[in-house]
Design a protein around this motif. Sequence first.
Motif, PDB file in Angstrom:
ATOM      1  N   GLY A  12       0.835  -1.210   0.000  1.00 27.49           N
ATOM      2  CA  GLY A  12       0.000   0.000   0.000  1.00 27.49           C
ATOM      3  C   GLY A  12       0.863   1.250   0.000  1.00 27.49           C
ATOM      4  O   GLY A  12       0.556   2.235  -0.689  1.00 27.49           O
ATOM      5  N   ARG A  31      -6.840  -0.254   8.973  1.00 26.12           N
ATOM      6  CA  ARG A  31      -7.574  -0.488  10.231  1.00 26.12           C
ATOM      7  C   ARG A  31      -6.618  -0.577  11.420  1.00 26.12           C
ATOM      8  O   ARG A  31      -7.016  -0.364  12.560  1.00 26.12           O
ATOM      9  CB  ARG A  31      -8.416  -1.747  10.135  1.00 26.12           C
ATOM     10  N   THR A  36       1.512  -2.757  10.203  1.00 24.99           N
ATOM     11  CA  THR A  36       1.162  -3.663  11.300  1.00 24.99           C
ATOM     12  C   THR A  36       0.636  -5.012  10.798  1.00 24.99           C
ATOM     13  O   THR A  36       0.318  -5.889  11.588  1.00 24.99           O
ATOM     14  CB  THR A  36       0.114  -3.026  12.242  1.00 24.99           C
ATOM     15  N   VAL A 207     -11.369  -8.066   1.561  1.00 24.43           N
ATOM     16  CA  VAL A 207     -11.714  -6.754   0.998  1.00 24.43           C
ATOM     17  C   VAL A 207     -12.376  -6.946  -0.377  1.00 24.43           C
ATOM     18  O   VAL A 207     -13.375  -6.295  -0.692  1.00 24.43           O
ATOM     19  CB  VAL A 207     -10.457  -5.858   0.920  1.00 24.43           C
ATOM     20  N   ALA A 272      13.018 -19.488   6.906  1.00 23.41           N
ATOM     21  CA  ALA A 272      11.626 -19.255   7.255  1.00 23.41           C
ATOM     22  C   ALA A 272      10.883 -20.557   6.971  1.00 23.41           C
ATOM     23  O   ALA A 272      11.258 -21.334   6.090  1.00 23.41           O
ATOM     24  CB  ALA A 272      11.044 -18.109   6.439  1.00 23.41           C
ATOM     25  N   HIS A 340       0.987 -11.098  -2.677  1.00 30.93           N
ATOM     26  CA  HIS A 340       2.395 -11.234  -3.093  1.00 30.93           C
ATOM     27  C   HIS A 340       3.139 -12.335  -2.345  1.00 30.93           C
ATOM     28  O   HIS A 340       4.369 -12.439  -2.453  1.00 30.93           O
ATOM     29  CB  HIS A 340       3.126  -9.910  -2.899  1.00 30.93           C
TER      30      HIS A 340
END
Length: 378
Positions: A12, A31, A36, A207, A272, A340
């Motif tokens: 974003g 939000r 975050t 969304v 990871a 992504h």
Amino acid sequence: MDVLVIGAGMVGAACAYHCAAAGLRVTVLDRGGVATGTTSGGEGNILVSDKEPGPELDLALLSVRRWRILGERIGADRLELEHKGGVVVARSAPALAGLADLTGRQRACGVDAVDVTAGDLPALEPNLTRDVTGGAHYPQDMQVQPMLAAAALLRAARDLGATVHTGTEVRGFLFGRDGAVTGVRAGSGDRAAGWVVNAAGTWGGEVADLAGAPLPVLPRKGFVLVTEPLPRVIRHKVYTADYVAGVASDDAGLETSVVVEGTRAGTVLIGASRERVGFDRRMSLPVIRELAAQAIGLFPFLADVTLLRTYLGFRPYCPDHLPVIGPDPRVPGLVHACGHEGAGIGLSAATGHLIAQTLTGATPDLDLAPFRPERFAA
Ligand SMILES: Cc1cc2nc3c(=O)[nH]c(=O)nc-3n(C[C@H](O)[C@H](O)[C@H](O)COP(=O)(O)OP(=O)(O)OC[C@H]3O[C@@H](n4cnc5c(N)ncnc54)[C@H](O)[C@@H]3O)c2cc1C
């Protein structure tokens, strides 16, 4: 308002910055707070090395170029952007043959991939295990600090006139008579916009549902381990040749293939794992142990190093491992920039650039067809 961006994560932020830099009036709503979401739950690698030839590699190559431009415009220090390069290590003859095949195909696409022998590796990484059969060096791979980078891009967007509202949840969409999106229901009121960009990461599917244009974005959980701060003992991003297969795997079960890198703060990040277990936030000691053991296999000195903490995040995963980028023909005015997976930090710079090109009517630098939102319907 020309553009309303939902999500103040890395993607974003990149969309907001590039749209504002292109002269559009931009508002960002999140939000939570800035970065975050998953942007605070991963690492900051900007990689071409782990991409098979195809649309994602094309996007990654564009992104590497765009990150260099961002470094010049915004300041590499403010992003903690490091041109450190990547080193991929093979630990068996078949793994080395597979890696050499991959580097050959990547070179044909414009990747700077240098095959290196086992004897060459200590010069690149002096503390690497000597139990290796060879590897590859990727000078184009880079690294940022994702939370700093998202905040820096949003600040730069604000300097160009954008506004950012945190603590503001989008609860629905507004539509015109022709069915086109005209804004969103968010926070305490409605907000009008010519374009709404869905940059809600792992929540991009939720969304999209609000707009009546479903997208299959699912969470793919991953842990990262953080060591105590050390001197510069690991110079590149280092991982084993198995990593590429792990990233591309469709298996929902646990998969671990270790990635080790130093940071400017001195801590070493060990990632990871990958598993599709919904939004299960529980810690898993067996996964942490497995990652730690694999990291010690690559860098034996890590056996005597203390772990400070671990954290986890949920990658935004689409079934074909490609992000969703571009206008949604099902709902005019809705544009997606989400999904992504494990590469959203790296791919954000190209994504924001391509979205800004699309919304200003310019010809995008890359064909967006492979990333089109409606591809899942078929
Ligand atoms: C363990 C792990 C390691 C990783 N390592 C790397 C790496 O090395 N390199 C790399 O490139 N990528 C990596 N990733 C992936 C990367 O972190 C993500 O792809 C990236 O952060 C996605 O960014 P985003 O902006 O799309 O999503 P997010 O950062 O999740 O941002 C989405 C935002 O949307 C907001 N939002 C959601 N719904 C709404 C709503 N209804 N209204 C308002 N706001 C809403 C959320 O609050 C959130 O802030 C890793 C991920 C994990 C988990």
